[in-house]
Design a protein around this motif. Structure first.
Motif, PDB file in Angstrom:
ATOM      1  N   PHE A 115       7.075 -16.469  -4.180  1.00 31.17           N
ATOM      2  CA  PHE A 115       6.351 -17.666  -3.753  1.00 31.17           C
ATOM      3  C   PHE A 115       5.785 -18.342  -4.992  1.00 31.17           C
ATOM      4  O   PHE A 115       5.013 -17.741  -5.739  1.00 31.17           O
ATOM      5  CB  PHE A 115       5.229 -17.261  -2.795  1.00 31.17           C
ATOM      6  CG  PHE A 115       4.438 -18.407  -2.221  1.00 31.17           C
ATOM      7  CD1 PHE A 115       5.018 -19.627  -1.903  1.00 31.17           C
ATOM      8  CD2 PHE A 115       3.064 -18.257  -1.979  1.00 31.17           C
ATOM      9  CE1 PHE A 115       4.280 -20.665  -1.361  1.00 31.17           C
ATOM     10  CE2 PHE A 115       2.321 -19.280  -1.430  1.00 31.17           C
ATOM     11  CZ  PHE A 115       2.933 -20.498  -1.127  1.00 31.17           C
ATOM     12  N   VAL A 116       6.176 -19.592  -5.235  1.00 26.10           N
ATOM     13  CA  VAL A 116       5.706 -20.349  -6.397  1.00 26.10           C
ATOM     14  C   VAL A 116       4.680 -21.373  -5.934  1.00 26.10           C
ATOM     15  O   VAL A 116       4.963 -22.200  -5.064  1.00 26.10           O
ATOM     16  CB  VAL A 116       6.877 -21.056  -7.112  1.00 26.10           C
ATOM     17  CG1 VAL A 116       6.365 -21.877  -8.286  1.00 26.10           C
ATOM     18  CG2 VAL A 116       7.909 -20.029  -7.584  1.00 26.10           C
ATOM     19  N   MET A 117       3.491 -21.325  -6.521  1.00 32.14           N
ATOM     20  CA  MET A 117       2.407 -22.230  -6.150  1.00 32.14           C
ATOM     21  C   MET A 117       2.169 -23.223  -7.283  1.00 32.14           C
ATOM     22  O   MET A 117       1.698 -22.862  -8.357  1.00 32.14           O
ATOM     23  CB  MET A 117       1.135 -21.432  -5.851  1.00 32.14           C
ATOM     24  CG  MET A 117       1.317 -20.392  -4.755  1.00 32.14           C
ATOM     25  SD  MET A 117      -0.210 -19.497  -4.349  1.00 32.14           S
ATOM     26  CE  MET A 117      -1.133 -20.800  -3.525  1.00 32.14           C
ATOM     27  N   GLY A 118       2.526 -24.474  -7.024  1.00 32.41           N
ATOM     28  CA  GLY A 118       2.454 -25.506  -8.041  1.00 32.41           C
ATOM     29  C   GLY A 118       3.843 -25.827  -8.548  1.00 32.41           C
ATOM     30  O   GLY A 118       4.468 -25.008  -9.211  1.00 32.41           O
ATOM     31  N   VAL A 119       4.345 -27.001  -8.206  1.00 31.99           N
ATOM     32  CA  VAL A 119       5.740 -27.320  -8.501  1.00 31.99           C
ATOM     33  C   VAL A 119       5.808 -28.434  -9.545  1.00 31.99           C
ATOM     34  O   VAL A 119       6.342 -29.517  -9.301  1.00 31.99           O
ATOM     35  CB  VAL A 119       6.509 -27.704  -7.214  1.00 31.99           C
ATOM     36  CG1 VAL A 119       7.996 -27.826  -7.498  1.00 31.99           C
ATOM     37  CG2 VAL A 119       6.279 -26.644  -6.143  1.00 31.99           C
ATOM     38  N   ASP A 148       3.099 -27.167  -3.022  1.00 32.75           N
ATOM     39  CA  ASP A 148       2.395 -28.056  -3.946  1.00 32.75           C
ATOM     40  C   ASP A 148       1.585 -29.020  -3.093  1.00 32.75           C
ATOM     41  O   ASP A 148       1.939 -29.269  -1.939  1.00 32.75           O
ATOM     42  CB  ASP A 148       3.400 -28.812  -4.827  1.00 32.75           C
ATOM     43  CG  ASP A 148       2.744 -29.435  -6.051  1.00 32.75           C
ATOM     44  OD1 ASP A 148       2.007 -30.436  -5.885  1.00 32.75           O
ATOM     45  OD2 ASP A 148       2.956 -28.932  -7.167  1.00 32.75           O
ATOM     46  N   VAL A 149       0.536 -29.581  -3.670  1.00 28.90           N
ATOM     47  CA  VAL A 149      -0.250 -30.546  -2.915  1.00 28.90           C
ATOM     48  C   VAL A 149       0.403 -31.926  -2.912  1.00 28.90           C
ATOM     49  O   VAL A 149       0.005 -32.807  -2.157  1.00 28.90           O
ATOM     50  CB  VAL A 149      -1.686 -30.652  -3.473  1.00 28.90           C
ATOM     51  CG1 VAL A 149      -2.418 -29.333  -3.297  1.00 28.90           C
ATOM     52  CG2 VAL A 149      -1.684 -31.083  -4.932  1.00 28.90           C
ATOM     53  N   ARG A 150       1.397 -32.123  -3.746  1.00 28.85           N
ATOM     54  CA  ARG A 150       2.093 -33.413  -3.821  1.00 28.85           C
ATOM     55  C   ARG A 150       3.314 -33.372  -2.915  1.00 28.85           C
ATOM     56  O   ARG A 150       4.257 -32.632  -3.165  1.00 28.85           O
ATOM     57  CB  ARG A 150       2.494 -33.708  -5.263  1.00 28.85           C
ATOM     58  CG  ARG A 150       1.324 -33.833  -6.225  1.00 28.85           C
ATOM     59  CD  ARG A 150       1.790 -33.766  -7.669  1.00 28.85           C
ATOM     60  NE  ARG A 150       2.407 -32.471  -7.949  1.00 28.85           N
ATOM     61  CZ  ARG A 150       3.215 -32.259  -8.983  1.00 28.85           C
ATOM     62  NH1 ARG A 150       3.527 -33.235  -9.810  1.00 28.85           N
ATOM     63  NH2 ARG A 150       3.740 -31.054  -9.171  1.00 28.85           N
ATOM     64  N   SER A 151       3.305 -34.188  -1.905  1.00 28.23           N
ATOM     65  CA  SER A 151       4.395 -34.169  -0.929  1.00 28.23           C
ATOM     66  C   SER A 151       5.727 -34.570  -1.541  1.00 28.23           C
ATOM     67  O   SER A 151       6.792 -34.189  -1.053  1.00 28.23           O
ATOM     68  CB  SER A 151       4.067 -35.104   0.245  1.00 28.23           C
ATOM     69  OG  SER A 151       3.904 -36.433  -0.198  1.00 28.23           O
ATOM     70  N   ALA A 152       5.695 -35.319  -2.647  1.00 28.50           N
ATOM     71  CA  ALA A 152       6.931 -35.762  -3.280  1.00 28.50           C
ATOM     72  C   ALA A 152       7.751 -34.602  -3.831  1.00 28.50           C
ATOM     73  O   ALA A 152       8.947 -34.753  -4.097  1.00 28.50           O
ATOM     74  CB  ALA A 152       6.613 -36.751  -4.407  1.00 28.50           C
ATOM     75  N   THR A 153       7.125 -33.429  -4.000  1.00 30.55           N
ATOM     76  CA  THR A 153       7.853 -32.290  -4.562  1.00 30.55           C
ATOM     77  C   THR A 153       8.711 -31.576  -3.524  1.00 30.55           C
ATOM     78  O   THR A 153       9.504 -30.703  -3.883  1.00 30.55           O
ATOM     79  CB  THR A 153       6.880 -31.268  -5.165  1.00 30.55           C
ATOM     80  OG1 THR A 153       5.996 -30.784  -4.138  1.00 30.55           O
ATOM     81  CG2 THR A 153       6.059 -31.891  -6.283  1.00 30.55           C
ATOM     82  N   ARG A 154       8.573 -31.935  -2.267  1.00 30.86           N
ATOM     83  CA  ARG A 154       9.350 -31.266  -1.215  1.00 30.86           C
ATOM     84  C   ARG A 154      10.858 -31.338  -1.508  1.00 30.86           C
ATOM     85  O   ARG A 154      11.580 -30.336  -1.410  1.00 30.86           O
ATOM     86  CB  ARG A 154       9.049 -31.890   0.145  1.00 30.86           C
ATOM     87  CG  ARG A 154       9.803 -31.243   1.305  1.00 30.86           C
ATOM     88  CD  ARG A 154       9.659 -32.073   2.579  1.00 30.86           C
ATOM     89  NE  ARG A 154       8.272 -32.134   3.004  1.00 30.86           N
ATOM     90  CZ  ARG A 154       7.709 -31.250   3.824  1.00 30.86           C
ATOM     91  NH1 ARG A 154       8.434 -30.249   4.302  1.00 30.86           N
ATOM     92  NH2 ARG A 154       6.458 -31.379   4.177  1.00 30.86           N
ATOM     93  N   ALA A 190      -0.890 -24.004 -11.267  1.00 34.61           N
ATOM     94  CA  ALA A 190      -1.659 -25.238 -11.053  1.00 34.61           C
ATOM     95  C   ALA A 190      -2.695 -25.483 -12.150  1.00 34.61           C
ATOM     96  O   ALA A 190      -3.523 -24.620 -12.438  1.00 34.61           O
ATOM     97  CB  ALA A 190      -2.352 -25.190  -9.698  1.00 34.61           C
ATOM     98  N   LEU A 191      -2.645 -26.671 -12.724  1.00 34.91           N
ATOM     99  CA  LEU A 191      -3.596 -27.089 -13.746  1.00 34.91           C
ATOM    100  C   LEU A 191      -4.032 -28.527 -13.489  1.00 34.91           C
ATOM    101  O   LEU A 191      -3.249 -29.338 -12.992  1.00 34.91           O
ATOM    102  CB  LEU A 191      -2.968 -27.011 -15.143  1.00 34.91           C
ATOM    103  CG  LEU A 191      -2.716 -25.619 -15.725  1.00 34.91           C
ATOM    104  CD1 LEU A 191      -1.866 -25.732 -16.982  1.00 34.91           C
ATOM    105  CD2 LEU A 191      -4.025 -24.919 -16.030  1.00 34.91           C
ATOM    106  N   ILE A 192      -5.278 -28.837 -13.840  1.00 35.31           N
ATOM    107  CA  ILE A 192      -5.790 -30.200 -13.809  1.00 35.31           C
ATOM    108  C   ILE A 192      -6.307 -30.494 -15.217  1.00 35.31           C
ATOM    109  O   ILE A 192      -7.216 -29.809 -15.686  1.00 35.31           O
ATOM    110  CB  ILE A 192      -6.920 -30.378 -12.776  1.00 35.31           C
ATOM    111  CG1 ILE A 192      -6.417 -30.034 -11.370  1.00 35.31           C
ATOM    112  CG2 ILE A 192      -7.459 -31.803 -12.812  1.00 35.31           C
ATOM    113  CD1 ILE A 192      -7.500 -30.064 -10.308  1.00 35.31           C
ATOM    114  N   PRO A 193      -5.720 -31.471 -15.933  1.00 38.26           N
ATOM    115  CA  PRO A 193      -6.108 -31.723 -17.328  1.00 38.26           C
ATOM    116  C   PRO A 193      -7.601 -31.966 -17.484  1.00 38.26           C
ATOM    117  O   PRO A 193      -8.209 -32.721 -16.731  1.00 38.26           O
ATOM    118  CB  PRO A 193      -5.312 -32.995 -17.682  1.00 38.26           C
ATOM    119  CG  PRO A 193      -4.146 -32.974 -16.750  1.00 38.26           C
ATOM    120  CD  PRO A 193      -4.664 -32.375 -15.461  1.00 38.26           C
ATOM    121  N   GLY A 194      -8.179 -31.282 -18.468  1.00 33.90           N
ATOM    122  CA  GLY A 194      -9.585 -31.486 -18.779  1.00 33.90           C
ATOM    123  C   GLY A 194     -10.557 -30.802 -17.840  1.00 33.90           C
ATOM    124  O   GLY A 194     -11.770 -30.985 -17.969  1.00 33.90           O
TER     125      GLY A 194
END
Length: 374
Positions: free
Chosen positions: A170-174, A196-202, A259-263
């Motif tokens: 299971f990969v979390m964060g695409v 992923d939280v971004r639906s575009a990655t589906r 999963a990373l969020i810059p800064g």
């Protein structure tokens, strides 16, 4: 125009910012290149190879003397940059949000510091993007590290003695790392799912033959932040995602979080309570461990066990593939400098879009809006 390539000082850093390949290309542009002795040894690039490529190899003082551009993988100690030309560029991954004091010291030293990790996520800068090139290798290595810790086989095997079931990954964060992790796990024969939280990655998940795991019908599903990164989710989405992930985790053998969020600190994706639901012998690889970790209980630089689950928290994962990571990183730097190389000036001249985005310091001051505003 003298370009200096320094030996990395950070603990465990095996990469180098230029290879014999890129040294030849810089020389072809008309630059003089100096490489600190031993800079590439840990990445399997001998000093002799740099000499053959046209570089002068010497000690640190000789390498930096009169340098107009200094190339590094990680930001060097400002005190170690003596001898460079006034206003010289420092081009490297500088971790400006985590090392603000060091950025201030670069400004005080009169260095023009250019943070390559702040490169805009735009089409023309893709070949300069160190985060993408290094994350690609991190995603690949994460699967290999998981396989090394996992006490079973990845692919399904049908034998006369019975069938061995395929591992469930299971990969979390695409993002870049997650996509490479999916592809690598699939090549090893695992059953792979991803979220992923971004639906575009589906569609990206499906294109790699993996199963998408998404929260449906809840505000916040788009999750699109700036620069292609995920943004903050609504509380409703976070609650729905936690429930979905908890139910799915209990059935997995290997989990890779990216999963990373810059800064900002890495978002928490897996709690200790969720770890308890996983089967003994399962493995979790946390690629965000150096930014605080996606997994509760992960420790940077260690492999720990909690509730029978092994949590892998290796530091500086790209450096564990030093030769390839260096080759890609060095090409990113060359692509950056060569794109802006002005033949008449005999040096690179940056435009506003990219220059303003990555420039941290200039003329003795911190000038990057993201740091000044902070």
């Amino acid at each position: 125009m003298k370009i200096a390539v320094v030996r990395e000082q950070a603990d465990g850093e095996r990469r180098v910012a230029a290879t014999p390949e890129t040294v030849r290309k810089f020389v072809a542009l008309g630059a003089t290149v100096a490489v600190e002795a031993g800079a590439g040894v840990a990445a399997s690039f001998a000093d002799a190879a740099y000499t053959e490529a046209g570089a002068a190899v010497g000690d640190r003082a000789a390498t930096l003397a009169g340098a107009d551009i200094v190339l590094g993988v990680q930001g060097p100690d400002p005190a170690s940059l003596g001898g460079i030309a006034p206003g010289a560029w420092l081009v490297a991954g500088l971790n400006p949000f985590g090392e603000r004091a060091r950025v201030d010291a670069y400004a005080a030293a009169g260095v023009e510091a250019l943070a390559m990790e702040l490169m805009p996520r735009i089409t023309r800068a893709q070949s300069m993007d160190i985060l993408s090139s290094q994350s690609n290798l991190s995603g690949y290595k994460a699967v290999l590290d998981a396989a090394a810790e996992y006490g079973r086989a990845f692919p399904m095997m049908m034998t006369a003695a019975g069938t061995v079931s395929a591992a469930k990954v299971f990969v979390m964060g695409v993002g870049v790392a997650g996509l490479q992790a999916i592809a690598t796990a699939r090549r090893l024969g695992a059953q792979v799912s991803a979220t992923d939280v971004r639906s575009a990655t589906r569609e990206q998940i499906l294109s790699l033959g993996a199963k998408p795991i998404f929260v449906e019908g809840v505000v916040g599903i788009e999750g699109e932040g700036s620069g292609g990164y995920a943004g903050e989710m609504s509380p409703e989405y976070q609650a729905a995602q936690a429930e979905l992930v908890s139910n799915h985790l209990a059935k997995q053998d290997i989990v890779i979080t990216t999963a990373l969020i810059p800064g900002r600190p890495a978002p928490r994706l897996i709690s200790d309570a969720q770890l308890q639901t996983m089967r003994p012998g399962s493995v979790v690889v946390d690629l965000a461990v150096e930014q605080g970790g996606n997994v509760e209980g992960a420790i940077a630089g260690e492999v720990v066990e909690r509730h029978g689950v092994r949590i892998v928290g290796h530091r500086n994962v790209p450096s564990r593939l030093a030769a390839d990571a260096s080759a890609l990183f060095a090409r990113n730097l060359y692509n950056f400098l060569s794109t802006f190389w002005d033949k008449q000036a005999g040096r690179p001249v940056l435009d506003e879009e990219i220059g303003d985005a990555i420039r941290l310091t200039k003329d003795g001051e911190v000038v990057n809006p993201r740091l000044v505003a902070g």
